[in-house]
Motif scaffolding. Structure first.
Motif, PDB file in Angstrom:
ATOM      1  N   THR A 549      62.502  -6.416 -47.804  1.00  0.00           N
ATOM      2  CA  THR A 549      63.386  -5.299 -48.171  1.00  0.00           C
ATOM      3  C   THR A 549      62.613  -4.212 -48.910  1.00  0.00           C
ATOM      4  N   ALA A 550      61.738  -4.606 -49.848  1.00  0.00           N
ATOM      5  CA  ALA A 550      60.954  -3.626 -50.608  1.00  0.00           C
ATOM      6  C   ALA A 550      60.056  -2.811 -49.685  1.00  0.00           C
ATOM      7  N   GLU A 551      59.411  -3.474 -48.734  1.00  0.00           N
ATOM      8  CA  GLU A 551      58.530  -2.753 -47.817  1.00  0.00           C
ATOM      9  C   GLU A 551      59.318  -1.775 -46.953  1.00  0.00           C
ATOM     10  N   LEU A 552      60.490  -2.206 -46.477  1.00  0.00           N
ATOM     11  CA  LEU A 552      61.322  -1.330 -45.656  1.00  0.00           C
ATOM     12  C   LEU A 552      61.773  -0.105 -46.447  1.00  0.00           C
ATOM     13  N   GLY A 557      61.180   5.711 -48.050  1.00  0.00           N
ATOM     14  CA  GLY A 557      61.112   6.626 -49.183  1.00  0.00           C
ATOM     15  C   GLY A 557      62.200   6.416 -50.209  1.00  0.00           C
ATOM     16  N   LEU A 558      62.927   5.284 -50.142  1.00  0.00           N
ATOM     17  CA  LEU A 558      63.988   4.982 -51.108  1.00  0.00           C
ATOM     18  C   LEU A 558      63.371   4.182 -52.251  1.00  0.00           C
ATOM     19  N   LEU A 559      62.859   4.894 -53.235  1.00  0.00           N
ATOM     20  CA  LEU A 559      62.054   4.244 -54.270  1.00  0.00           C
ATOM     21  C   LEU A 559      62.893   3.414 -55.229  1.00  0.00           C
ATOM     22  N   ASP A 560      64.126   3.850 -55.564  1.00  0.00           N
ATOM     23  CA  ASP A 560      64.961   3.067 -56.468  1.00  0.00           C
ATOM     24  C   ASP A 560      65.318   1.723 -55.847  1.00  0.00           C
ATOM     25  N   VAL A 588      52.192   4.400 -56.430  1.00  0.00           N
ATOM     26  CA  VAL A 588      51.648   5.607 -55.787  1.00  0.00           C
ATOM     27  C   VAL A 588      52.780   6.474 -55.247  1.00  0.00           C
ATOM     28  N   ALA A 589      53.772   5.813 -54.620  1.00  0.00           N
ATOM     29  CA  ALA A 589      54.895   6.577 -54.072  1.00  0.00           C
ATOM     30  C   ALA A 589      55.703   7.238 -55.173  1.00  0.00           C
ATOM     31  N   LEU A 590      55.839   6.554 -56.325  1.00  0.00           N
ATOM     32  CA  LEU A 590      56.592   7.133 -57.433  1.00  0.00           C
ATOM     33  C   LEU A 590      55.882   8.361 -57.981  1.00  0.00           C
ATOM     34  N   ILE A 696      54.233  10.863 -47.760  1.00  0.00           N
ATOM     35  CA  ILE A 696      54.574   9.482 -48.118  1.00  0.00           C
ATOM     36  C   ILE A 696      53.335   8.839 -48.715  1.00  0.00           C
ATOM     37  N   GLU A 697      53.449   8.470 -50.008  1.00  0.00           N
ATOM     38  CA  GLU A 697      52.357   7.809 -50.730  1.00  0.00           C
ATOM     39  C   GLU A 697      51.068   8.624 -50.650  1.00  0.00           C
ATOM     40  N   GLY A 698      51.219   9.941 -50.831  1.00  0.00           N
ATOM     41  CA  GLY A 698      50.060  10.820 -50.903  1.00  0.00           C
ATOM     42  C   GLY A 698      49.525  11.288 -49.569  1.00  0.00           C
ATOM     43  N   ARG A 699      50.081  10.811 -48.455  1.00  0.00           N
ATOM     44  CA  ARG A 699      49.612  11.214 -47.131  1.00  0.00           C
ATOM     45  C   ARG A 699      50.766  11.839 -46.352  1.00  0.00           C
TER      46      ARG A 699
END
Length: 705
Positions: A549-552, A557-560, A588-590, A696-699
């Motif tokens: 679930t976390a990876e998905l 882009g749903l960081l919360d 990194v995404a945050l 996404i995550e800097g890219r």
């Protein structure tokens, strides 16, 4: 030299008393700092000119209003008073104020000139940004700052530009022009001078000096460390306050998050503590904060100290052992130094007799003492054996005594009279009697001889008859002892057999109980192992689900939602390798989500959009495929490029969306040209389409269309 243009900067060669201006070193909220030469001592100095630079316009030519002039006069007098106080500070890590004077309708503060590089330049080398290097740099700065606070002053302008690292590596705190006495009355009016990112919120108010104190400088010093650890300028406290007061999250990412893995948890926590938004949540003094910043996780070595009471007790035990003659610790080889100490201690407590006992003679007697101890041990063992033998013989002796008493009574009842008994029992008396009888026989003549012979025969016969009952009594006594001994032995054997039978029964019962308990324990352990394995399988399944679930959510882009799934996974197995990897991606995404789209990002995406346009116009299918995400549009454009020799494309309506960090544009097919030159205009159904790319995550992602 006096001038009516107080905002004109001094130029090379101009004189301030005996100081010759060389060049401008920098500008700050309180004015300009010059490099000058002290012509009396022929040394370089730094001179700070008190000047409040007004926003807007040209600071070199803008005139002052009456209100600003009044504030400037008050500021000059306050500047002079504080410089006279600051000149008292003498510390190797704070710049020394040497003099202050008024000139040109303003004031000048003369300070030592320090050579080196500022902290921002110093931190460009990676080895200078390690935790050890930062601690070595901040420790002397904190000591110098503590000296300032001890005199009741607050620096108010700590930032990387005001921390200079000398050529020998030692730091020095600069720019005391904005220092203020924290005990000043609230009526004193000062200009609010701040450095964005390094000044707490209470410093933004000109009349807020009563709220400023050591905690203000601690916030700034924490911000400096935050910059050193993360490489990013701290978020301005005004923006933090706006977000927090409106119910939002603090936009300042914690140093504990950004520096995790590279710095210790204690070091990062101390930085975040110093950067607390509310004054009450920060350390109030450097004495509170510095120990937390420099806390080391090194366990102290424990050293036990022997008390005088224990020493006396050791003496008493040693004396008791020697007096008993047993084996003690003194029987081991003792170094001469320790023996001498013991002798002196014995001399002090027991006099000359004790000294003789604890001297060399006592060492010589120790082998004899050990032999005596072994002899005493063997004696105690033999006494124990004799006691056990007497325990069993006592009943036999008592029985034998009773039998002998009974035998004596029998002999007294069946024997001759007392005279005969005495005659038989006393040979000397018998001899005397025979002698008398013989004399009488000789005197009476031969006639009496026959009578004497008859009496002698009777006595001999009586002696033979009396001996017979005695022998019979002895034989009967011996038979009774044997019977008693046999009866006692039989009773003992019977009792021993009963005892052994009871022991065997008890051992058998204990064995059965042990087997039963072992079987029950085995069944319990098997049940526990089965339950443990079942729970472990369930935890693994939950962990796999949470990580999936976390990876998905990260991909979406749903960081919360991703953070919630990562927290659930951490509660199941904090050391899972995939969890650590996803947690790193989330950080990194945050950071990426809180960083706005920059101009370089915009240029990068626009250049990608333009490459797509050129590839479509040139019928380069491979480049189009490499720039876009696979979708139905790819098949559509492949068909169009196969039917038409050229497609005219335009890209417009470009817009940036910081909410999801995306850049969108409209791609329009203007016209389609065939090989024979015929032109066609696409229908509105597929003429326009939206193209976009997300960070996404800097890219930046491939183009979606």
């Amino acid at each position: 030299m006096e001038t009516n243009a107080p905002y004109r900067s001094l130029r090379h060669g101009e004189m301030l008393n005996w100081y010759r201006v060389e060049r401008i070193l920098g500008r700050g909220g309180f004015g300009v700092i010059y490099l000058a030469t002290d012509t009396n001592l022929d040394v370089l100095v730094a001179i700070k000119e008190y000047r409040v630079l007004l926003p807007g316009g040209d600071s070199e030519t803008q005139g002052s209003t009456s209100q600003s002039e009044h504030a400037a006069r008050d500021g000059v007098q306050s500047f002079i008073r504080e410089a006279r106080n600051l000149v008292r500070f003498k510390h190797p890590n704070i710049v020394r104020v040497m003099s202050v004077f008024e000139l040109n309708d303003t004031a000048y503060m003369v300070m030592e000139f320090e050579e080196g590089s500022d902290l921002r330049e110093h931190l460009q080398k990676p080895e200078n940004a390690t935790e050890k290097a930062l601690k070595a740099l901040i420790r002397p700065i904190s000591k110098g700052l503590a000296e300032i606070h001890r005199h009741g002053f607050v620096h108010r302008d700590i930032k990387p530009a005001n921390i200079l690292v000398r050529n020998d590596g030692s730091p020095v705190l600069l720019d005391f022009g904005s220092a203020r006495n924290s005990a000043q009355a609230a009526s004193d009016v000062h200009t609010a001078l701040v450095s964005a990112g390094y000044s707490p919120l209470e410093q933004y108010s000109g009349d807020g000096d009563q709220q400023q104190g050591p905690w203000t400088d601690i916030y700034a010093l924490g911000a400096v460390l935050y910059f050193a650890v993360t490489g990013c300028e701290p978020v301005d406290s005004v923006k933090r306050g706006s977000a927090l007061l409106n119910g939002g999250k603090d936009p300042l990412l914690p140093a504990g998050l950004l520096g995790q893995g590279r710095y210790s948890k204690e070091f990062l926590s101390a930085i975040d503590w110093a950067l607390a938004f509310r004054i009450a949540d920060r350390p109030q003094t450097l004495a509170d904060w510095v120990p937390a910043l420099f806390r080391d996780r090194i366990s102290a070595r424990i050293t036990r100290k022997v008390t005088p009471d224990e020493t006396d007790l050791a003496d008493k035990v040693t004396a008791s052992d020697d007096s008993l003659g047993g084996i003690s610790m003194l029987d081991e080889a003792v170094p001469p130094e320790i023996r001498a100490v013991r002798d002196r201690r014995g001399n002090a407590g027991r006099g000359s007799g004790a000294r003789a006992f604890h001297g060399r003679d006592s060492e010589d007697r120790r082998p004899t003492q050990r032999l005596a101890a072994r002899t005493q041990t063997r004696g105690r063992s033999q006494r124990s054996k004799r006691f056990r033998t007497l325990y069993w013989l006592a009943p036999l002796v008592i029985a034998s005594g009773l039998a002998m008493s009974w035998l004596v009574l029998v002999i007294n009842d069946v024997g001759p009279d007392k005279q005969g008994a005495s005659t038989r029992t006393d040979p000397a008396a018998s001899d005397r009697q025979v002698s008398v009888d013989s004399g009488e026989a000789r005197s009476s003549g031969s006639g009496d001889a026959a009578t004497a012979g008859t009496d002698a025969g009777e006595r001999a016969s009586a002696g033979v008859d009396s001996a017979a009952p005695t022998q019979a009594g002895l034989t009967e006594t011996g038979s009774t002892d044997d019977q008693l001994e046999l009866a006692t032995e039989a009773a003992r054997e019977k009792a021993e057999a009963a005892r052994l039978q009871k022991q065997e029964a008890a051992a058998e019962e204990a064995r059965r109980l042990a087997e039963t308990e072992a079987a029950a324990e085995k069944a319990r352990l098997e049940a526990l192992e089965t339950d443990r394995r079942a729970r472990l399988r369930a935890r693994r399944q939950q962990l796999a689900q949470a990580l999936s679930t976390a990876e998905l959510r990260l991909d979406e882009g749903l960081l919360d939602e991703a953070e919630a799934a990562l927290d659930e996974a951490a509660s199941l197995d904090r050391n899972d390798a995939e969890l650590k990897s996803l947690r790193s991606r989330w950080r990194v995404a945050l950071i990426d989500a809180r960083t706005p789209v920059s101009d370089s990002d915009f240029d990068q995406v626009i250049e990608r959009f333009d490459r797509l346009r050129r590839a479509i116009e040139d019928n380069d299918v491979a480049v189009v495929e490499s720039l876009t995400e696979p979708s139905g549009q790819n098949a559509l454009f492949r068909q169009l490029m196969s039917q038409f020799s050229k497609l005219d494309i335009s890209i417009d309506q470009i817009r940036v969306t910081n909410a999801d960090k995306s850049i969108n544009a409209r791609l329009r097919i203007v016209r389609m040209i065939r090989e024979n030159g015929d032109r066609a205009t696409p229908s509105p159904a597929y003429r326009d389409r939206t193209i976009s790319s997300r960070r996404i995550e800097g890219r930046w992602s491939l183009i979606n269309w």
